[in-house]
Write an enzyme that holds these catalytic residues in place. Sequence first.
Site, mmCIF file in Angstrom:
data_model
loop_
_atom_site.group_PDB
_atom_site.id
_atom_site.type_symbol
_atom_site.label_atom_id
_atom_site.label_comp_id
_atom_site.label_asym_id
_atom_site.label_seq_id
_atom_site.Cartn_x
_atom_site.Cartn_y
_atom_site.Cartn_z
ATOM 1 N N TYR A 1 0.826 -1.218 0.000
ATOM 2 C CA TYR A 1 0.000 0.000 0.000
ATOM 3 C C TYR A 1 0.860 1.268 0.000
ATOM 4 C CZ TYR A 1 -3.906 -3.126 0.907
ATOM 5 O OH TYR A 1 -4.838 -4.120 0.785
ATOM 6 N N ASN B 1 -12.833 -0.336 -5.415
ATOM 7 C CA ASN B 1 -12.800 -0.804 -6.798
ATOM 8 C C ASN B 1 -14.016 -1.682 -7.079
ATOM 9 O OD1 ASN B 1 -12.078 -1.851 -9.297
ATOM 10 N ND2 ASN B 1 -10.686 -3.380 -8.397
ATOM 11 N N CYS C 1 -6.939 -4.983 -7.835
ATOM 12 C CA CYS C 1 -6.701 -4.527 -6.463
ATOM 13 C C CYS C 1 -6.152 -5.665 -5.598
ATOM 14 C CB CYS C 1 -7.972 -3.936 -5.865
ATOM 15 S SG CYS C 1 -9.380 -5.035 -5.911
ATOM 16 N N HIS C 2 -6.303 -6.915 -6.087
ATOM 17 C CA HIS C 2 -5.766 -8.048 -5.316
ATOM 18 C C HIS C 2 -4.233 -8.090 -5.354
ATOM 19 C CE1 HIS C 2 -6.208 -9.477 -9.486
ATOM 20 N NE2 HIS C 2 -5.187 -10.265 -9.241
ATOM 21 N N GLU D 1 -2.079 -16.525 -10.669
ATOM 22 C CA GLU D 1 -1.183 -15.700 -11.492
ATOM 23 C C GLU D 1 0.253 -16.216 -11.444
ATOM 24 O OE1 GLU D 1 -1.754 -11.499 -10.835
ATOM 25 O OE2 GLU D 1 -3.896 -11.631 -11.289
#
Length: 354
Positions: free
Chosen positions: A287, A310, A318-319, A345
């Site tokens: 962050y 979001n 946003c993850h 991912e």
Amino acid sequence: MNNQLPRTSVMYQALLNKDSSFEGIFYVGVKTTGVFCRPTCRARKPKFENVEFFPSFKLASDNGYRPCKICKPENHDEITPPWIKILITEIENNNSKKWSDEEIKLMGIDPTSVRRWFKKKYNMTFLSYIRKVRLKYALNEMKKGESMTQAAFAQGYESLSGFIDAMKNFTGKTPTKSKNINFLSVDKINALLGPMIVCAMDDGIYLLEFEDRRMLKTQMKRIIKGNKAVPVLSKHKFISQIENELNLYFEGKLSEFKTPFKMTGTEFQKNVWNQLLKIPYGQTICYEELAERIGNPSAQRAVANANGFNSIGIVIPCHRVIGKDGNLRGYGGKVWRKKKLLDIETSGINKNKI
Ligand SMILES: [Zn+2]
């Protein structure tokens, strides 16, 4: 809980008949084995006194039942039966047709199952769904230059006053004033990590959220208000497009989404979301870093809030923002999903390397 379910005797009969029209409508817990099943399970059917019924996978699981290894209810939560897909496509393509029970039966579909499915899945009656589709089409015709009378009669309205009343009920305005209204197509899709709600208009998707997200209602309201739109349950090419892309994404085969999207938010929020879009697939930042990237290092809290606001999950990643210590911290779509998305991912990158 029981008001969401058909009568017990009806469900038990459906269980004995392995009736697929009850797929997604109920799950059955077997008290003697502690296992729960879909209506169509191939396993030997339990006695009536040994079963209890649940409206969702979650409730069956919350009540201590384990998913059956034969029918695998975990793969079938929120399943959309093929006959519903066929019917909805027909309705969208033949919007002026009157959908009587007979018409539905002619397609080999049971009208009672249709009504039950709409009530359960969308909490709306089938009739009100049909009405809204017709009103939407009538308005689209008017936007193209058809007169109100032509549009009303083409959609099967027998009187103009009936059409005007129906439109006022739907949009809160007369048909002429409703011409400026945007329709927000809303639909539910079955994603690997649970059902998701998608909203789209003709310039892209506006919302993509897991259905169990607490913020969902707030987000929907914000998008409807911010875009002066009227929500209508309906298919949209962008909804199908994002559904296909998501399926590939979940298989680790897609790292960049092509479906267009539109952000609804303040300049600050959009600024944060645009930064999120720059974080590459499979990577994470913290962050603090995100705040720095928007040129406002002290605004960590505001940045985290905007991140949480979001409304286009996964696509606006946003993850990919986590705590400085590597801890995943929060996620609107629940932390277990955030972990899963990041795992997908990582393995997606490894797959592509091979
Ligand atoms: Zn089973």
